[in-house]
Design an enzyme around this catalytic site. Structure first.
Site, PDB file in Angstrom:
ATOM      1  N   SER A  49      -7.336  13.772  -3.850  1.00 16.64           N
ATOM      2  CA  SER A  49      -8.546  14.231  -3.188  1.00 16.64           C
ATOM      3  C   SER A  49      -8.279  14.655  -1.555  1.00 16.64           C
ATOM      4  CB  SER A  49      -9.422  13.020  -3.069  1.00 16.64           C
ATOM      5  OG  SER A  49     -10.834  13.475  -2.801  1.00 16.64           O
ATOM      6  N   ASP A  95     -14.689  17.273 -12.539  1.00 15.34           N
ATOM      7  CA  ASP A  95     -14.710  16.889 -11.228  1.00 15.34           C
ATOM      8  C   ASP A  95     -15.827  17.581 -10.436  1.00 15.34           C
ATOM      9  OD1 ASP A  95     -14.106  15.786  -8.780  1.00 15.34           O
ATOM     10  OD2 ASP A  95     -12.046  16.129  -8.907  1.00 15.34           O
ATOM     11  N   HIS A 104     -13.328  13.014 -11.579  1.00 13.86           N
ATOM     12  CA  HIS A 104     -12.421  12.775 -10.406  1.00 13.86           C
ATOM     13  C   HIS A 104     -11.083  11.873 -10.398  1.00 13.86           C
ATOM     14  CE1 HIS A 104     -11.749  13.668  -6.011  1.00 13.86           C
ATOM     15  NE2 HIS A 104     -11.953  12.479  -5.767  1.00 13.86           N
TER      16      HIS A 104
END
Length: 722
Positions: free
Chosen positions: A572, A658, A694
């Site tokens: 991320s 995501d 995610h």
């Protein structure tokens, strides 16, 4: 060797502040396009082909994780009302089974709050299945359980389900007396729905097209969703909206916030839809704060955690009113509970039946501190005293550990704590403050694990500007420190998120191959207080990247590190870190694993219509209106700064659905890398989970296979397969 897919180059000009950037791969953003889907599938096929030789290593790591895991297992029961709730896992099944048994309602306090001893695979007398997630998810390619709550009387369950990975939930209701699902559902809502006290309403939020929660609603049970009440709407695209119940169970607390300041409103739960929420602190005060309400001897008080002249936080009491005057008048009535400290960062607080519980960070370590609730009344009677004296429950001995509250309820006298470290599996404790007893209820079993075979300790690496960067170092205790070994260096460094110590079964497979695992706690995180965060954001963001490289240089100087075999990983915003450091210092690394990486940051933040872009302005700055921010971000954003030099082996792992970091960012990045970097570089790889979010795919076995894939990629590139 297989030939990698060739992404067509379709130039698209992007001009801001007189600067034009030509983006050749923006066409990959259209995930409804069959051309894009075919391209992503081709990338997966290529990645699978060129990493086929890693499959035996993946299989070995997966079997090691599975072999260390007690697959038929259970959690420690938690009490709510007249029931103990817990979950079971069964070998071969992906998801938990949520269960309950009746609680004892008579006897001493200790007897009533001692959880039943649950054995794996052995049902208890009176045990009921509340929800079998495996059965519910049987026909779903993806399943993620969101909010899960049972009313206090134990008759009604509500739970949210995300069936695609986009973190938009369908909320269900189940009658636990009949076992029937109610016909009413709430579609496409945000996570975190909960019952207001009394269970007459479900409080939930909805997100806009940019995946920002912007409305708080109340759903009266048994009515149509079209009749739901909008309690508050937040129209500022730079503010995130949330709600929770106060500890007093009398009010709903509604908060609009970004990473730098917040605004709070409260409304009595018996006045939902009748009155406007009462404003406590306006955003114009530019204070970051949290709000709770607690009853002190029959009188309601606000409990505020704030950063006014207190960057590491301060907690105060304030009288509960129907309206609040200008900030200076409001502040004049504050009663200190926990004053600001330059050494302790306050991270949260809760109330049990008899005690106040604070979670705070001291010298990088998260700890729990406790004080009797009657001390609040004493402080009110003596408002000029310098706060309440708190203490830390004893008994934790690891050098690097995390201690956090996991179960603190205004109805319960027991404080439940989670304890873990790099060497200690997750441990659940019940602390009975009245008798000062700390009782270990359960430690997650890790089959065959012998903690004395491993070690974890702290080192400090000097940054370019002299700051000292904490490093958490893990390896086998019998590692030969006289010769060099491969290293996996992990980092994040954003949003004041701290990479706290935790036990990882999968990480043992890395350490057992004589690889050193290092967490670099770089600036941008919160490990050393608020200043550690602010020195790694906005126009100081490059400190995050240079800190990580400085940590690499420090490690490379150690006799037990092979400087030619350092691999890095992050996800991320940590993926942004990965992209930035391989641009800045590609020669220092043998391999890079970027998980759901935020590598096209400037493109995303320049478009306020993309998910979370406006909210990100408080983290990175606003490049739309501020030329300096634009130029600074463009100087480090990974996608814009790829160089024609040799890069390490790179794998980017992402998910099609995501909603936090779109798959298009790593897809564009990998295409641009292949076009630009030196031809003698290993070909960058893209792996796309086509049914995930995610966090990747859903289910524990899927998660084990994914981390096995990640580690196998790095271990092979580091020559550490055995």
């Amino acid at each position: 060797m297989p030939v990698p897919p060739l992404a067509q180059r379709t130039p698209l000009e992007r001009t801001h502040h007189g600067d034009t950037f030509i983006d050749h791969y923006e066409w990959l953003r259209d995930k409804e396009s069959q051309q894009v889907l075919d391209y992503l599938k081709a990338e997966n096929a290529y990645t699978e082909a060129v990493t086929a030789d890693q499959q035996p290593l993946r299989d070995a790591i997966f079997e090691e994780i599975k072999g260390r895991t007690q697959q038929t297992d259970m959690s420690v029961p938690s009490r709510r009302g007249a029931w103990w709730y817990f979950n079971r896992t069964v070998a071969g099944q992906q998801y938990p089974i949520m269960c309950r048994v009746p609680a004892q309602t008579e006897g001493s306090l200790a007897e009533r709050y001692e959880p039943p001893v649950v054995q794996p695979g052995q049902p208890l007398d009176g045990e009921q299945v509340v929800l079998d997630c495996n059965d519910f998810a049987r026909d779903m390619a993806f399943f993620s359980l969101g909010s899960f709550q049972v009313t206090r009387d134990g008759t009604l369950l509500t739970f949210g389900v995300d069936d695609s990975g986009d973190e938009r939930y369908t909320q269900y209701f189940k009658n636990l007396e009949t076992g029937d699902f109610l016909p009413e559902t709430l579609e496409n809502i945000f996570s975190g729905a909960f019952f207001a006290s009394g269970a007459s309403h479900l409080i939930y939020s909805v997100a806009d097209e940019s995946w920002r929660p912007y409305e708080i609603r109340a759903h009266a049970l048994g009515t149509s969703p079209e009749q739901d009440i909008v309690l508050y709407r937040e129209d500022d695209p730079g503010m995130w909206l949330s709600a929770n119940m106060s500890s007093s169970r009398t009010h709903l607390v509604i908060t609009s916030a970004n990473s730098e300041y917040s605004e709070t409103r409260i409304i009595n739960i018996h006045e939902l839809g009748q009155l406007e929420p009462t404003l406590i602190l306006h955003r114009d005060a530019e204070l970051e704060h949290t709000t709770d309400i607690i009853d002190v001897n029959g009188t309601g008080y606000l409990v505020l955690g704030h950063n006014y002249q207190a960057p590491n936080g301060e907690v105060v009491l304030a009288p509960l009113h129907d309206r609040y005057l200008a900030f200076e008048y409001f502040r004049a009535g504050w009663i200190p509970l926990m004053p600001h400290s330059s050494d302790v960062r306050i991270e949260g607080f809760k109330f049990s039946r008899n005690h106040w519980v604070v979670m705070a960070r001291e010298n990088t370590t998260v700890k729990v501190f406790i004080a009797p609730r009657n001390a609040l009344a004493e402080q009110i009677a003596n408002p000029h005293a310098q706060g309440i004296e708190l203490y830390e429950p004893g008994g934790f001995t690891d050098e690097l550990y995390t201690s956090a509250f996991s179960g603190v309820n205004i109805m319960s006298p027991v404080i439940r704590l989670n304890y873990t470290s790099y060497l200690t599996p997750n441990s659940v404790y019940d602390y009975l403050p009245d008798s000062d007893e700390l009782i270990l209820r359960r430690q997650t079993p890790v089959l065959g694990y012998q903690p004395e075979q491993y070690t974890a300790y702290r080192m400090w690496a000097p940054a370019e500007d002299g700051a000292m960067i904490p490093l958490s170092v893990m390896h086998r205790a019998d590692l030969d420190r006289s010769q060099g070994h491969p290293v996996i260096q992990y980092g994040y460094g954003s949003y004041e998120s701290s990479m706290d110590p935790y036990f990882s079964t999968a990480r043992l497979s890395v350490l057992d191959r004589n690889v050193v695992f290092v967490v670099a706690h770089v600036r941008g995180g919160g490990e050393l207080g608020r200043a550690w965060y602010t020195e790694g954001k906005k126009l100081a963001k490059k400190n995050t990247f240079t800190d990580f490289i400085a940590a690499t240089d420090f490690l490379a100087q150690q006799p037990w590190v092979d400087a030619s075999r350092i691999g890095i990983m992050g996800g991320s915003a940590g993926g942004l870190l990965m992209g930035a450091v391989v641009n800045m210092a590609p020669e220092k690394y043998a391999a890079c694993l970027a998980q759901v990486p935020f590598v096209d940051a400037l493109t995303t933040i320049l478009d306020p219509n993309l998910p979370l872009s406006s909210l990100e302005w408080e983290e990175w700055g606003d490049p739309i209106t501020d030329r300096e921010v634009y130029e600074y971000m463009k100087s480090y954003s990974p996608y814009e700064n790829i160089r024609p030099v040799r890069y390490p082996a790179i794998a980017a792992v992402t998910s099609l659905n995501d909603t936090r970091v779109f798959y298009v960012e790593p897809a564009k990045w990998v295409a641009a890398l292949r076009h630009t970097i030196a031809q003698d570089s290993p070909t960058p790889l893209l792996k796309v989970e086509m049914e995930g979010g995610h966090g990747g795919g859903s289910g524990r076995y899927t998660a084990w296979k994914e981390i096995a894939w990640d580690y196998a990629f790095l271990l092979q590139k580091l020559g550490a397969q055995d």
